[in-house]
Design a protein around this motif. Sequence first.
Motif, PDB file in Angstrom:
ATOM      1  N   TYR A  61       0.856  -1.185   0.000  1.00 31.81           N
ATOM      2  CA  TYR A  61       0.000   0.000   0.000  1.00 31.81           C
ATOM      3  C   TYR A  61       0.891   1.235   0.000  1.00 31.81           C
ATOM      4  O   TYR A  61       2.096   1.152   0.239  1.00 31.81           O
ATOM      5  CB  TYR A  61      -0.937  -0.001   1.213  1.00 31.81           C
ATOM      6  N   GLU A  62       0.287   2.381  -0.264  1.00 30.99           N
ATOM      7  CA  GLU A  62       1.053   3.613  -0.359  1.00 30.99           C
ATOM      8  C   GLU A  62       1.129   4.280   1.009  1.00 30.99           C
ATOM      9  O   GLU A  62       0.262   5.070   1.384  1.00 30.99           O
ATOM     10  CB  GLU A  62       0.401   4.542  -1.388  1.00 30.99           C
ATOM     11  N   ASP A  63       2.169   3.955   1.769  1.00 29.09           N
ATOM     12  CA  ASP A  63       2.341   4.508   3.108  1.00 29.09           C
ATOM     13  C   ASP A  63       2.621   6.002   3.061  1.00 29.09           C
ATOM     14  O   ASP A  63       2.111   6.761   3.876  1.00 29.09           O
ATOM     15  CB  ASP A  63       3.476   3.775   3.839  1.00 29.09           C
ATOM     16  N   ASP A  90       1.609   8.957   2.003  1.00 32.98           N
ATOM     17  CA  ASP A  90       0.320   9.350   1.447  1.00 32.98           C
ATOM     18  C   ASP A  90       0.107  10.856   1.351  1.00 32.98           C
ATOM     19  O   ASP A  90      -0.999  11.318   1.072  1.00 32.98           O
ATOM     20  CB  ASP A  90      -0.804   8.725   2.268  1.00 32.98           C
ATOM     21  N   LYS A 149       0.029  12.913   3.788  1.00 36.59           N
ATOM     22  CA  LYS A 149      -0.656  13.435   4.969  1.00 36.59           C
ATOM     23  C   LYS A 149       0.289  13.681   6.155  1.00 36.59           C
ATOM     24  O   LYS A 149      -0.097  14.322   7.125  1.00 36.59           O
ATOM     25  CB  LYS A 149      -1.786  12.500   5.376  1.00 36.59           C
TER      26      LYS A 149
END
Length: 148
Positions: A36-38, A40, A42
């Motif tokens: 997954y795209e850690d 992100d 944020k």
Amino acid sequence: MIQIEVKTFEELTKKELYEVLRLRSEVFVVEQDCVYEDIDGKDQKALHVVGKKDGEIVAYTRIFKSGDYTDEASIGRVVVKRNQRKYGYGKDIMKDAIHAVHDYFEANVIHVSAQMYLERFYHELGFKQVGDGYLEDGIPHIGMVRKS
């Protein structure tokens, strides 16, 4: 014991940021076998709750004010280094994260997107399930909220 600090993205040193990203990758990508795209986009909005033992980051989470990630203030990316989990650092980092949400954001409601197998862990910290379970990056999760 771990020493816990709360830092903005800008306050993290390059070494700390590297250790945080490495720890998140070790656990969420490699250990949990989840691509997954850690990174992100944020992290720059978050406050980072960093737990160190002997100068090394062994526990971590990030917190957000209402509206920056979810409608409520939130805690996410809760992680403890695999060989340090037997010491209760998960609860330590979460308790400090909860206090930080209250202190920095003056929020009375905190949301977490919890991996389903950790429901009891979060429940012991005062979180209650809201809504149905769901898959996030192929892993069963539940929404949980803590009101104070």
